[in-house]
Design an enzyme around this catalytic site. Structure first.
Site, short mmCIF file in Angstrom:
data_model
loop_
_atom_site.label_atom_id
_atom_site.label_comp_id
_atom_site.label_asym_id
_atom_site.label_seq_id
_atom_site.Cartn_x
_atom_site.Cartn_y
_atom_site.Cartn_z
N GLU A 101 0.85 -1.19 0.00
CA GLU A 101 0.00 0.00 0.00
C GLU A 101 0.89 1.25 0.00
O GLU A 101 1.99 1.24 0.55
CB GLU A 101 -0.88 0.03 1.26
CG GLU A 101 -2.24 -0.62 1.08
CD GLU A 101 -3.21 0.23 0.27
OE1 GLU A 101 -2.77 1.08 -0.54
OE2 GLU A 101 -4.42 0.04 0.45
N ASP A 102 0.36 2.32 -0.57
CA ASP A 102 1.10 3.58 -0.49
C ASP A 102 0.98 4.18 0.91
O ASP A 102 1.95 4.72 1.43
CB ASP A 102 0.63 4.58 -1.57
CG ASP A 102 -0.88 4.78 -1.59
OD1 ASP A 102 -1.61 3.98 -0.95
OD2 ASP A 102 -1.34 5.72 -2.25
N ASP A 105 -3.91 4.61 6.86
CA ASP A 105 -4.46 5.76 7.58
C ASP A 105 -5.34 5.19 8.71
O ASP A 105 -4.82 4.79 9.75
CB ASP A 105 -5.27 6.55 6.54
CG ASP A 105 -5.67 7.92 6.98
OD1 ASP A 105 -6.11 8.04 8.12
OD2 ASP A 105 -5.58 8.88 6.20
N SER A 106 -6.64 5.07 8.49
CA SER A 106 -7.50 4.45 9.51
C SER A 106 -7.18 2.96 9.66
O SER A 106 -7.44 2.36 10.70
CB SER A 106 -8.97 4.61 9.13
OG SER A 106 -9.29 3.82 8.01
C1 PRP Z 1 -5.76 5.11 0.06
C2 PRP Z 1 -4.63 4.12 0.28
C3 PRP Z 1 -5.31 3.01 1.00
C4 PRP Z 1 -6.34 3.72 1.82
C5 PRP Z 1 -5.80 3.90 3.22
O1 PRP Z 1 -6.46 4.71 -1.06
O2 PRP Z 1 -4.05 3.71 -0.94
O3 PRP Z 1 -5.90 2.09 0.12
O4 PRP Z 1 -6.58 5.00 1.22
O5 PRP Z 1 -6.77 4.48 4.03
P1 PRP Z 1 -7.36 3.74 5.31
O6 PRP Z 1 -6.20 3.16 6.08
O7 PRP Z 1 -8.05 4.86 6.04
O8 PRP Z 1 -8.30 2.68 4.83
P2 PRP Z 1 -7.51 5.63 -1.80
O9 PRP Z 1 -8.89 5.23 -1.39
O10 PRP Z 1 -7.13 7.07 -1.62
O11 PRP Z 1 -7.33 5.15 -3.30
P3 PRP Z 1 -6.17 5.44 -4.35
O12 PRP Z 1 -4.99 4.58 -3.97
O13 PRP Z 1 -6.78 5.03 -5.64
O14 PRP Z 1 -5.83 6.92 -4.28
#
Ligand code: PRP
Length: 178
Positions: A101-102, A105-106
């Site tokens: 994952e990049d 967060d939560s």
């Molecule tokens: C981002 C990231 C994770 C998620 C993390 O994806 O790549 O998948 O949010 O957040 P969390 O820990 O609160 O679940 P995003 O939905 O922004 O999609 P993207 O990678 O297409 O920008």
């Protein structure tokens, strides 16, 4: 547009150095005789993943696959699910898997996704994130490999977006909300 780019949080040189270190940690922990499936979660992680896997040695059996998901539910909802927009082509049963994952967060996306992938009976399932906003966590997720712990600030670049923009930046920068 109510946003503009701010200072650099992580430069391309800093990122590249750390990506190599994380790749070295993965090599150290891996059995070169067993295939390793690297699963990138689209879209943001694609940038980190492609740099990461190119730091792995040629004699490692590395497979790359991607998923596109959206998570539903929040901390008050125990039975969270992920909606799959694009699933893996790879059968991960009995394989060693690292989800890349990049950013975490939560933790809800990874938490739901790990539950889903565990159901496919991989031999092992680990997590590798470039960025960890630990103070935002709503659910516990074991992160096996982490590039950087960062503050709870809005950042973009190197795959991270703001309304689909700025993913292509080589450096990770703060966003200023105007
Ligand atoms: C981002 C990231 C994770 C998620 C993390 O994806 O790549 O998948 O949010 O957040 P969390 O820990 O609160 O679940 P995003 O939905 O922004 O999609 P993207 O990678 O297409 O920008």
């Amino acid at each position: 547009m109510p946003y503009k780019l701010g200072e650099v949080l992580l430069s391309r040189e800093t990122i590249a150095k750390r990506v190599k270190e994380v790749a070295d940690e993965i090599v150290r922990d891996s059995n070169k005789n067993e295939p390793l499936v690297i699963v990138g979660i689209l879209t943001g992680a694609a940038f980190f993943l492609t740099d990461l896997v190119r730091e792995l040695p040629e004699d490692m059996d590395v497979r790359v696959d991607f998923m596109s998901v959206a998570s539903y539910g929040d901390s008050t909802e125990s039975s969270g699910v992920v909606r799959i927009f694009h699933d893996l082509k790879t059968n991960i049963e009995g394989k060693n898997v690292i989800v890349v994952e990049d950013i975490i967060d939560s933790g809800l996306t990874l938490s739901h996704l790990l539950t889903l992938l565990k159901g496919r009976n991989p031999a092992s399932l680990k997590v590798c994130v470039l960025l960890d906003k630990a103070e935002r966590r709503k659910t516990e997720v074991k992160v096996d490999y982490c590039g950087f712990s960062i503050p709870d600030k809005f950042v973009v670049g190197y795959g991270l977006d703001c309304a689909s923009m700025w993913r292509h930046l080589k450096d990770i920068k703060y966003v200023i909300e105007e």
